[in-house]
Design a protein around this motif. Structure first.
Motif, PDB file in Angstrom:
ATOM      1  N   PRO A 251       0.838  -1.198   0.000  1.00  0.00           N
ATOM      2  CA  PRO A 251       0.000   0.000   0.000  1.00  0.00           C
ATOM      3  C   PRO A 251       0.877   1.254   0.000  1.00  0.00           C
ATOM      4  CG  PRO A 251      -0.686  -1.529   1.730  1.00  0.00           C
ATOM      5  CD  PRO A 251       0.638  -2.014   1.202  1.00  0.00           C
TER       6      PRO A 251
ATOM      7  N   ILE B 219      -7.863   3.004  -5.979  1.00  0.00           N
ATOM      8  CA  ILE B 219      -7.700   2.030  -4.913  1.00  0.00           C
ATOM      9  C   ILE B 219      -8.990   1.268  -4.671  1.00  0.00           C
ATOM     10  CG2 ILE B 219      -6.967   1.667  -2.528  1.00  0.00           C
ATOM     11  CD1 ILE B 219      -5.858   4.602  -2.734  1.00  0.00           C
ATOM     12  N   ARG B 220      -8.892  -0.028  -4.743  1.00  0.00           N
ATOM     13  CA  ARG B 220      -9.984  -0.916  -4.358  1.00  0.00           C
ATOM     14  C   ARG B 220      -9.660  -1.397  -2.960  1.00  0.00           C
ATOM     15  NH1 ARG B 220     -13.442  -1.809  -8.730  1.00  0.00           N
ATOM     16  NH2 ARG B 220     -12.635  -0.505 -10.400  1.00  0.00           N
ATOM     17  N   TYR B 221     -10.650  -1.442  -2.101  1.00  0.00           N
ATOM     18  CA  TYR B 221     -10.421  -1.833  -0.720  1.00  0.00           C
ATOM     19  C   TYR B 221     -11.676  -2.486  -0.168  1.00  0.00           C
ATOM     20  CZ  TYR B 221     -12.957   2.520   0.118  1.00  0.00           C
ATOM     21  OH  TYR B 221     -13.899   3.513   0.107  1.00  0.00           O
ATOM     22  N   CYS B 222     -11.536  -3.029   1.014  1.00  0.00           N
ATOM     23  CA  CYS B 222     -12.684  -3.561   1.735  1.00  0.00           C
ATOM     24  C   CYS B 222     -12.598  -3.066   3.171  1.00  0.00           C
ATOM     25  CB  CYS B 222     -12.732  -5.084   1.668  1.00  0.00           C
ATOM     26  SG  CYS B 222     -11.349  -5.913   2.474  1.00  0.00           S
TER      27      CYS B 222
ATOM     28  N   LEU C 238      -6.404  -7.032  -1.277  1.00  0.00           N
ATOM     29  CA  LEU C 238      -7.053  -5.745  -1.040  1.00  0.00           C
ATOM     30  C   LEU C 238      -6.560  -5.132   0.265  1.00  0.00           C
ATOM     31  CD1 LEU C 238     -10.862  -6.396  -1.735  1.00  0.00           C
ATOM     32  CD2 LEU C 238      -9.327  -4.948  -3.068  1.00  0.00           C
ATOM     33  N   PRO C 239      -6.361  -3.820   0.277  1.00  0.00           N
ATOM     34  CA  PRO C 239      -6.131  -3.160   1.560  1.00  0.00           C
ATOM     35  C   PRO C 239      -7.423  -3.244   2.377  1.00  0.00           C
ATOM     36  CG  PRO C 239      -5.792  -1.629  -0.283  1.00  0.00           C
ATOM     37  CD  PRO C 239      -6.309  -2.895  -0.837  1.00  0.00           C
TER      38      PRO C 239
ATOM     39  N   LEU D 153      -9.604  -1.449   5.379  1.00  0.00           N
ATOM     40  CA  LEU D 153      -9.763  -0.191   6.099  1.00  0.00           C
ATOM     41  C   LEU D 153     -10.776  -0.353   7.222  1.00  0.00           C
ATOM     42  CD1 LEU D 153     -10.107   2.302   3.077  1.00  0.00           C
ATOM     43  CD2 LEU D 153      -8.020   1.458   4.147  1.00  0.00           C
TER      44      LEU D 153
ATOM     45  N   LYS E 180     -11.813   4.894   7.446  1.00  0.00           N
ATOM     46  CA  LYS E 180     -10.986   4.808   6.237  1.00  0.00           C
ATOM     47  C   LYS E 180      -9.495   4.886   6.536  1.00  0.00           C
ATOM     48  CE  LYS E 180     -14.319   5.630   2.722  1.00  0.00           C
ATOM     49  NZ  LYS E 180     -14.593   6.243   1.448  1.00  0.00           N
TER      50      LYS E 180
ATOM     51  N   LEU F  88      -6.054   2.566   7.142  1.00  0.00           N
ATOM     52  CA  LEU F  88      -5.524   1.244   6.813  1.00  0.00           C
ATOM     53  C   LEU F  88      -5.300   0.441   8.090  1.00  0.00           C
ATOM     54  CD1 LEU F  88      -4.385  -0.579   4.503  1.00  0.00           C
ATOM     55  CD2 LEU F  88      -2.156   0.394   5.058  1.00  0.00           C
TER      56      LEU F  88
ATOM     57  N   ILE G 255      -4.306  -5.983   5.339  1.00  0.00           N
ATOM     58  CA  ILE G 255      -4.388  -6.356   3.932  1.00  0.00           C
ATOM     59  C   ILE G 255      -4.901  -7.789   3.897  1.00  0.00           C
ATOM     60  CG2 ILE G 255      -2.022  -7.198   3.682  1.00  0.00           C
ATOM     61  CD1 ILE G 255      -2.080  -5.593   0.931  1.00  0.00           C
TER      62      ILE G 255
END
Length: 142
Positions: free
Chosen positions: A36, A75-78, A99-100, A102, A106, A108, A111
């Motif tokens: 990241p 950025i794709r994240y969950c 995926l990072p 969060l 929001k 971090l 992962i």
């Protein structure tokens, strides 16, 4: 099961001003294919070994190229409280292997990789479907 139950929590980030050589060195040290990218306590991108090879080396950029120039900015994240099967399905749809993670502020917090989800999921079919989706042609570098 929630993503927070199977994610990796100790995540190293890199500044967008660092070089791709430094990013590759961190990846080598961590035995990881992605890092990241963080700036001012915020996630601003991801850089992968593939970003370095396809977006930099293949185009003749040198090792002093800043991470910012080749990182993925979309950025794709969950979220850490999401369901593992739901996240696995989404990873297959958007064709990513990691995926990072969060928190709801929001920030971090971890992962998660497909392998983590495979261990944590009760629905093996969801993870298998995600792997099939990730493996099909047409991803970000196609």
């Amino acid at each position: 099961m929630r993503v927070s139950d199977c994610m990796t929590r100790d995540v190293r980030t890199i500044s967008p001003e660092r070089t791709i050589q430094e990013a590759a060195g961190v990846m080598a040290t961590l035995d990881a294919g992605a890092i990241p990218v963080g700036e001012n306590d915020r996630l601003v991108g991801m850089i992968t070994d593939r970003d370095i090879s396809v977006r930099a080396v293949a185009k003749g950029m040198d090792c002093s190229t800043p991470v910012r120039e080749v990182m993925t900015q979309d950025i794709r994240y969950c979220f850490e409280d999401e369901d593992v099967e739901h996240v696995a399905h989404n990873m297959g749809e958007i064709q990513v292997r990691r995926l990072p993670v969060l928190n709801r502020d929001k920030r971090l917090v971890g992962i998660v990789a497909l392998g983590d989800l495979a261990i944590g999921a009760t629905d093996r079919q969801a993870v298998g479907s995600a792997l099939g989706g990730v493996s099909r042609n047409g991803g970000a570098h196609a």
